[in-house]
Design a protein around this motif. Structure first.
Motif, PDB file in Angstrom:
ATOM      1  N   SER A   1      -1.653 -11.916  -9.463  1.00 37.52           N
ATOM      2  CA  SER A   1      -2.875 -11.509  -8.914  1.00 37.52           C
ATOM      3  C   SER A   1      -2.615 -10.313  -7.940  1.00 37.52           C
ATOM      4  O   SER A   1      -1.669 -10.583  -7.132  1.00 37.52           O
ATOM      5  N   LEU A   2      -3.516  -9.505  -7.789  1.00 37.81           N
ATOM      6  CA  LEU A   2      -3.540  -8.297  -7.019  1.00 37.81           C
ATOM      7  C   LEU A   2      -4.644  -8.284  -5.841  1.00 37.81           C
ATOM      8  O   LEU A   2      -5.813  -8.498  -6.394  1.00 37.81           O
ATOM      9  N   GLN A   3      -4.073  -7.843  -4.760  1.00 37.23           N
ATOM     10  CA  GLN A   3      -5.226  -7.502  -3.668  1.00 37.23           C
ATOM     11  C   GLN A   3      -4.960  -6.089  -3.029  1.00 37.23           C
ATOM     12  O   GLN A   3      -3.744  -5.748  -3.098  1.00 37.23           O
ATOM     13  N   ALA A   4      -6.033  -5.146  -3.076  1.00 41.48           N
ATOM     14  CA  ALA A   4      -5.690  -3.966  -2.447  1.00 41.48           C
ATOM     15  C   ALA A   4      -7.029  -3.751  -1.541  1.00 41.48           C
ATOM     16  O   ALA A   4      -8.001  -4.170  -1.764  1.00 41.48           O
ATOM     17  N   GLN A   5      -6.410  -2.826  -0.376  1.00 43.86           N
ATOM     18  CA  GLN A   5      -7.586  -2.475   0.422  1.00 43.86           C
ATOM     19  C   GLN A   5      -6.803  -1.218   1.068  1.00 43.86           C
ATOM     20  O   GLN A   5      -5.950  -0.717   1.225  1.00 43.86           O
ATOM     21  N   VAL A   6      -8.040  -0.457   1.611  1.00 45.38           N
ATOM     22  CA  VAL A   6      -7.868   1.044   2.270  1.00 45.38           C
ATOM     23  C   VAL A   6      -8.189   0.940   3.642  1.00 45.38           C
ATOM     24  O   VAL A   6      -9.191   0.607   3.929  1.00 45.38           O
ATOM     25  N   GLN A   7      -7.446   1.320   4.607  1.00 48.97           N
ATOM     26  CA  GLN A   7      -7.438   1.151   5.954  1.00 48.97           C
ATOM     27  C   GLN A   7      -7.270   2.781   6.671  1.00 48.97           C
ATOM     28  O   GLN A   7      -6.278   3.222   6.239  1.00 48.97           O
ATOM     29  N   PRO A   8      -8.262   3.329   7.542  1.00 46.49           N
ATOM     30  CA  PRO A   8      -9.675   2.896   7.503  1.00 46.49           C
ATOM     31  C   PRO A   8     -10.463   3.329   6.502  1.00 46.49           C
ATOM     32  O   PRO A   8     -10.023   4.297   5.633  1.00 46.49           O
ATOM     33  N   SER A   9     -11.701   2.524   6.431  1.00 53.49           N
ATOM     34  CA  SER A   9     -12.684   3.184   5.110  1.00 53.49           C
ATOM     35  C   SER A   9     -13.354   4.563   5.811  1.00 53.49           C
ATOM     36  O   SER A   9     -14.102   5.005   4.869  1.00 53.49           O
TER      37      SER A   9
END
Length: 287
Positions: free
Chosen positions: A10-18
């Motif tokens: 499973s993969l989780q991705a996020q970008v900071q800051p939006s």
């Protein structure tokens, strides 16, 4: 083991800051949770992702649990266009114990890029010319000096922009022998033998040694049968016969477990692990 029998990571991705300002760095963070028998490769970042330019990328320390591992990757991005900008998905390759390659992909995400606000000294208006200051203000040397300053500034900005467009330097590759020894020590700590996962243990052993041979001696190993691999190794004058015999016996023992349902005990499996480690240590100087 077929790909259908393998648990998909499973993969989780996020970008900071939006929300960021023009030219600021934003971080794309990718985490892949998977069983220990799967191998997760680093994402292949191109120089640009949509309107975003890849400033740098790195592989962060992984989390190793008894039944789940988490691999962690991060990229620093820049954008020089304002407004809502779409960050496209990034592919993350992974391999099952049989060497079959599959890919995950991060979801598309939106980052809002704002203009840099004016400073406290920026008036925002245009003032008229105040006239000549001093008796030499109209001298041609002032025009020449201004042209030089503008030229130097333009050259510095061009060089900086060129470095950004060129993208980050690729991370230094891990030597095949170091990568193999690290993975061999990791599977020793998985607890598979204590849990009775003999077949999974032997599949991982075979894949690690094959990947080492492919990376260190430039032979096709992961997608070849044992006989085909041995045939190619015999064509290598710098690969001694004693090591060819070690590879032959080792891979044939692994094939018995993988394909013939032979089930050795844990002590024999540990002996094969020691054989693999010794083989890598003795042949690392040949490449």
């Amino acid at each position: 083991m077929s790909p259908k029998e393998t648990e998909v990571p499973s993969l989780q991705a996020q970008v900071q800051p939006s929300t960021a300002r023009l030219g600021d760095l934003v971080a794309l963070d990718i985490r892949v949770t998977h069983p220990p028998e799967l191998i997760i490769d680093s994402p292949s970042f191109t120089r640009s992702l949509g309107e975003f330019e890849v400033y740098s990328s790195t592989t962060l320390p992984a989390e190793r649990g008894a039944t789940k591992w988490v691999d962690h990757f991060q990229a620093q991005l820049q954008c020089f266009a304002t407004g809502p900008q779409l960050l496209p998905g990034v592919e993350v390759p992974w391999r099952d114990p049989m060497g079959h390659v599959s890919r995950l992909k991060t979801p598309e995400m939106t980052v809002t890029i704002e203009e840099v606000p004016p400073g406290p000294k920026d008036k925002g208006d245009i003032r008229g010319i105040k006239g000549v200051i001093g008796p030499v203000a109209a001298s041609p040397w002032w025009w020449l000096l201004g042209a030089v300053v503008i030229g130097v500034g333009a050259f510095v900005l061009w060089k900086k922009r060129k470095r950004v467009l060129a993208g980050p330097p690729p991370p230094a590759p891990v030597p095949p022998d170091e990568a193999a020894l690290q993975k061999l020590r990791e599977i020793e700590a998985t607890g598979w033998l204590e849990a009775g996962k003999i077949k999974e243990f032997y599949i991982a052993l075979s894949d690690i040694v094959r990947a080492y041979l492919e990376g260190a001696f430039h032979v096709q190993a992961l997608e070849r049968t044992t006989n085909e691999l041995l045939r190619d190794l015999r064509k290598k004058p710098d690969f001694p016969g004693v090591h060819q015999m070690t590879v032959k016996e080792f891979l044939e023992d692994c094939d018995l477990v993988k394909f013939a349902k032979f089930r050795p005990d844990a002590s024999e499996a540990r002996r094969q692990l020691a054989v693999a480690i010794k083989f890598v240590e003795e042949t690392r100087a040949l490449r």
